[in-house]
Write an enzyme that holds these catalytic residues in place. Structure first.
Site, PDB file in Angstrom:
ATOM      1  N   MET A  33      54.277 -65.422 -64.512  1.00  0.00           N
ATOM      2  CA  MET A  33      53.129 -64.717 -63.933  1.00  0.00           C
ATOM      3  C   MET A  33      52.935 -63.386 -64.653  1.00  0.00           C
ATOM      4  SD  MET A  33      53.051 -65.801 -59.961  1.00  0.00           S
ATOM      5  CE  MET A  33      54.339 -64.755 -59.366  1.00  0.00           C
ATOM      6  N   ALA A  35      53.979 -59.715 -66.592  1.00  0.00           N
ATOM      7  CA  ALA A  35      54.898 -58.583 -66.363  1.00  0.00           C
ATOM      8  C   ALA A  35      56.281 -58.961 -66.902  1.00  0.00           C
ATOM      9  CB  ALA A  35      54.952 -58.207 -64.879  1.00  0.00           C
ATOM     10  N   ASP A  38      63.221 -59.134 -70.039  1.00  0.00           N
ATOM     11  CA  ASP A  38      64.188 -59.900 -70.836  1.00  0.00           C
ATOM     12  C   ASP A  38      64.534 -61.262 -70.237  1.00  0.00           C
ATOM     13  OD1 ASP A  38      64.440 -58.391 -73.026  1.00  0.00           O
ATOM     14  OD2 ASP A  38      66.339 -57.422 -72.451  1.00  0.00           O
ATOM     15  N   HIS A  40      62.420 -63.354 -68.762  1.00  0.00           N
ATOM     16  CA  HIS A  40      61.416 -64.294 -69.275  1.00  0.00           C
ATOM     17  C   HIS A  40      61.656 -64.588 -70.757  1.00  0.00           C
ATOM     18  CE1 HIS A  40      59.019 -62.222 -65.987  1.00  0.00           C
ATOM     19  NE2 HIS A  40      58.875 -63.471 -65.658  1.00  0.00           N
ATOM     20  N   GLN A  64      50.560 -69.021 -54.304  1.00  0.00           N
ATOM     21  CA  GLN A  64      51.959 -68.918 -53.889  1.00  0.00           C
ATOM     22  C   GLN A  64      52.287 -67.596 -53.193  1.00  0.00           C
ATOM     23  OE1 GLN A  64      53.345 -69.302 -58.157  1.00  0.00           O
ATOM     24  NE2 GLN A  64      54.969 -67.934 -57.435  1.00  0.00           N
ATOM     25  N   ASP A 153      65.538 -67.643 -59.555  1.00  0.00           N
ATOM     26  CA  ASP A 153      64.810 -68.275 -58.449  1.00  0.00           C
ATOM     27  C   ASP A 153      65.409 -69.667 -58.247  1.00  0.00           C
ATOM     28  OD1 ASP A 153      62.735 -66.235 -57.854  1.00  0.00           O
ATOM     29  OD2 ASP A 153      62.229 -66.569 -59.953  1.00  0.00           O
ATOM     30  N   ILE A 179      69.359 -63.279 -66.111  1.00  0.00           N
ATOM     31  CA  ILE A 179      69.645 -62.121 -66.982  1.00  0.00           C
ATOM     32  C   ILE A 179      69.711 -60.886 -66.078  1.00  0.00           C
ATOM     33  CG2 ILE A 179      68.868 -60.774 -68.992  1.00  0.00           C
ATOM     34  CD1 ILE A 179      69.597 -63.695 -69.646  1.00  0.00           C
ATOM     35  N   SER A 188      63.785 -58.711 -62.648  1.00  0.00           N
ATOM     36  CA  SER A 188      62.636 -59.201 -61.889  1.00  0.00           C
ATOM     37  C   SER A 188      61.498 -58.202 -62.052  1.00  0.00           C
ATOM     38  CB  SER A 188      63.017 -59.299 -60.408  1.00  0.00           C
ATOM     39  OG  SER A 188      61.849 -59.399 -59.618  1.00  0.00           O
TER      40      SER A 188
HETATM   41  O1  PAF Z   1      58.612 -67.976 -61.195  1.00  0.00           O
HETATM   42  C1  PAF Z   1      57.409 -67.662 -61.366  1.00  0.00           C
HETATM   43  O2  PAF Z   1      57.084 -66.705 -62.041  1.00  0.00           O
HETATM   44  C2  PAF Z   1      56.329 -68.528 -60.708  1.00  0.00           C
HETATM   45  O3  PAF Z   1      56.739 -68.970 -59.460  1.00  0.00           O
HETATM   46  C3  PAF Z   1      55.853 -69.692 -61.589  1.00  0.00           C
HETATM   47  C4  PAF Z   1      56.966 -70.689 -61.845  1.00  0.00           C
HETATM   48  C5  PAF Z   1      55.331 -69.141 -62.906  1.00  0.00           C
HETATM   49  C6  PAF Z   1      54.714 -70.440 -60.900  1.00  0.00           C
HETATM   50  O4  PAF Z   1      53.613 -69.602 -60.680  1.00  0.00           O
END
Ligand code: PAF
Length: 281
Positions: A33, A35, A38, A40, A64, A153, A179, A188
């Site tokens: 999503m 932003a 490290d 990601h 979500q 997550d 991480i 996060s």
């Molecule tokens: O973990 C996230 O950033 C979100 O839940 C995802 C998997 C990109 C779905 O929108």
């Protein structure tokens, strides 16, 4: 370093993915999503190692967010994200507008039963329906062979695993290590919302569940170890411990069987920010 192409429509995305597939190239997708941090980038690097082509999706999925304020506060930083992704490098960034993902008349919801119900599912009603729906769509849009998700997550990762198995979606799910910052805080996008004072205390969440897991392995009762962890978190200045639970690692059902893989999962509030974390026990 090479600049990833940014596409905003499914049609443009498919023009790339069709050509890649025709050339026999494997495709990895890292759904995000934005932003980016490290955590990601570690997913994108794992995809880069495994796949000929790497797509990162950037889409703040309204479906979500059970809390509208959370959606409003969600940071947007596409330019900075693209610069970070160029360092991996990824081949393509798919950053669609909301209407591209949820056009007028959109009516389908993907619900994963069982594993999505406890913990985050109970605290954030509708959250996993939103995740499962958008992930199903992103897999269909990108035609990826592999999807990369963070263990941070953990419940989301189990939901996505269940989803692809139950719906025969031909995407291999890769769960990548969490991480952490130097003090153990799981990376996060929400960490940016902590005050300086809050940030200084935030590592206690990981330290407390790590100590509890060690105590359980050393023979302390689950309940006592968890109570001590909750006390340590509150004593550090967290406003609220929402849950600390020891669960079966795959089903997320309560588990007191030390012989099967278990996971300790926690959610707690600090500075009005909801932090989650989990570790194996
Ligand atoms: O973990 C996230 O950033 C979100 O839940 C995802 C998997 C990109 C779905 O929108």
């Amino acid at each position: 370093m090479s600049t990833p192409v940014i596409v905003r429509t499914v049609e443009a995305l498919r023009a790339h993915t069709r050509a890649w597939r025709a050339a026999g190239e494997s495709i990895g997708v890292v759904p995000t999503m934005g932003a980016l941090h490290d955590g990601h980038l570690s997913l994108a690097r794992a995809a880069r190692r495994d796949c000929a082509r790497v797509i990162t999706t950037i889409f703040v999925n309204p479906m979500q967010f059970n809390n509208p304020e959370d959606l409003l506060k969600y940071p947007h930083s596409e330019e900075a994200d693209a610069a970070l992704l160029a360092t991996v490098p990824v081949d393509l960034i798919f950053a669609p507008a909301r209407e591209e993902v949820y056009p007028d008349g959109f009516k389908t919801v993907v619900t994963v039963g069982g594993v999505s119900e406890p913990l985050e599912g109970r605290m954030r009603p509708g959250h996993f329906d939103g995740v499962a729906t958008v992930v199903t769509k992103l897999f269909g849009m990108t035609m990826a062979d592999r999807g990369y998700f963070g263990q941070k997550d953990w419940q989301q990762l189990q939901v996505v695993q269940r989803l692809v198995r139950d719906l025969n979606i031909p995407v291999q799910i890769i769960g990548c290590e969490t991480i952490r910052e130097a003090d153990g805080l799981a990376m996060s996008s929400r960490n940016l919302r902590l005050t300086e004072a809050g940030r200084a205390k935030a590592g206690v969440l990981y330290a407390a569940i790590t100590a509890a897991a060690e105590d359980i392995r050393a023979g302390q009762s689950d309940r006592m170890a968890i109570r001590e962890a909750a006390e340590a978190i509150r004593a550090a200045g967290f406003e609220r411990v929402e849950y600390i639970e020891l669960r079966d690692a795959a089903t997320l059902m309560p588990s007191d069987d030390p012989a099967s893989p278990r996971r300790m999962l926690a959610a707690a509030w600090l500075d009005g920010v909801r932090l989650i974390d989990n570790i194996p026990v």
